[in-house]
Design a protein around this motif. Structure first.
Motif, PDB file in Angstrom:
ATOM      1  N   GLU A  75       0.829  -1.209   0.000  1.00 61.67           N
ATOM      2  CA  GLU A  75       0.000   0.000   0.000  1.00 61.67           C
ATOM      3  C   GLU A  75       0.862   1.257   0.000  1.00 61.67           C
ATOM      4  O   GLU A  75       0.553   2.227  -0.693  1.00 61.67           O
ATOM      5  CB  GLU A  75      -0.926  -0.005   1.211  1.00 61.67           C
ATOM      6  N   LYS A  76       1.950   1.244   0.758  1.00 66.31           N
ATOM      7  CA  LYS A  76       2.855   2.397   0.763  1.00 66.31           C
ATOM      8  C   LYS A  76       3.487   2.600  -0.606  1.00 66.31           C
ATOM      9  O   LYS A  76       3.613   3.730  -1.078  1.00 66.31           O
ATOM     10  CB  LYS A  76       3.964   2.196   1.802  1.00 66.31           C
ATOM     11  N   ILE A  77       3.882   1.520  -1.252  1.00 67.47           N
ATOM     12  CA  ILE A  77       4.517   1.621  -2.572  1.00 67.47           C
ATOM     13  C   ILE A  77       3.543   2.212  -3.588  1.00 67.47           C
ATOM     14  O   ILE A  77       3.903   3.084  -4.383  1.00 67.47           O
ATOM     15  CB  ILE A  77       5.031   0.242  -3.027  1.00 67.47           C
ATOM     16  N   VAL A  78       2.303   1.766  -3.560  1.00 68.08           N
ATOM     17  CA  VAL A  78       1.293   2.297  -4.490  1.00 68.08           C
ATOM     18  C   VAL A  78       1.059   3.777  -4.220  1.00 68.08           C
ATOM     19  O   VAL A  78       0.965   4.586  -5.154  1.00 68.08           O
ATOM     20  CB  VAL A  78      -0.017   1.483  -4.378  1.00 68.08           C
ATOM     21  N   HIS A  79       0.973   4.149  -2.950  1.00 62.34           N
ATOM     22  CA  HIS A  79       0.763   5.561  -2.601  1.00 62.34           C
ATOM     23  C   HIS A  79       1.938   6.420  -3.076  1.00 62.34           C
ATOM     24  O   HIS A  79       1.735   7.490  -3.666  1.00 62.34           O
ATOM     25  CB  HIS A  79       0.587   5.700  -1.088  1.00 62.34           C
ATOM     26  N   ILE A  80       3.152   5.966  -2.850  1.00 59.65           N
ATOM     27  CA  ILE A  80       4.334   6.736  -3.269  1.00 59.65           C
ATOM     28  C   ILE A  80       4.406   6.818  -4.788  1.00 59.65           C
ATOM     29  O   ILE A  80       4.739   7.870  -5.346  1.00 59.65           O
ATOM     30  CB  ILE A  80       5.610   6.119  -2.678  1.00 59.65           C
TER      31      ILE A  80
END
Length: 76
Positions: free
Chosen positions: A51-56
């Motif tokens: 989820e963090k990777i997608v947000h970034i």
């Protein structure tokens, strides 16, 4: 050699079965639940990191678009 003696093979097999039974119980009650907890923790961590990777990634794409538009306006 005592391990091949026909008179003691019954007790050796019995001792082996008792040992394997306790080893089985140990694995069922302690080892396998511990491994399942570790797997659940790792899956949660992977989902959170995904989820963090997608947000970034979305943030960087938006930032790139903004910068590109800003330079287009600046160069006109």
């Amino acid at each position: 050699m005592p391990q091949f003696d026909l008179l003691t093979i019954g007790s050796q097999v019995f001792g082996l079965l008792v040992f394997l039974y306790f080893l089985y119980l140990l694995n069922i009650q302690i080892a396998i639940p511990s491994l399942i907890e570790i797997q659940k923790f790792r899956v949660k961590k992977l989902v959170k990191n995904q989820e963090k990777i997608v947000h970034i990634k979305n943030y960087l794409n938006d930032n790139l678009r903004f910068t590109y538009n800003f330079y287009q306006i600046f160069l006109k």
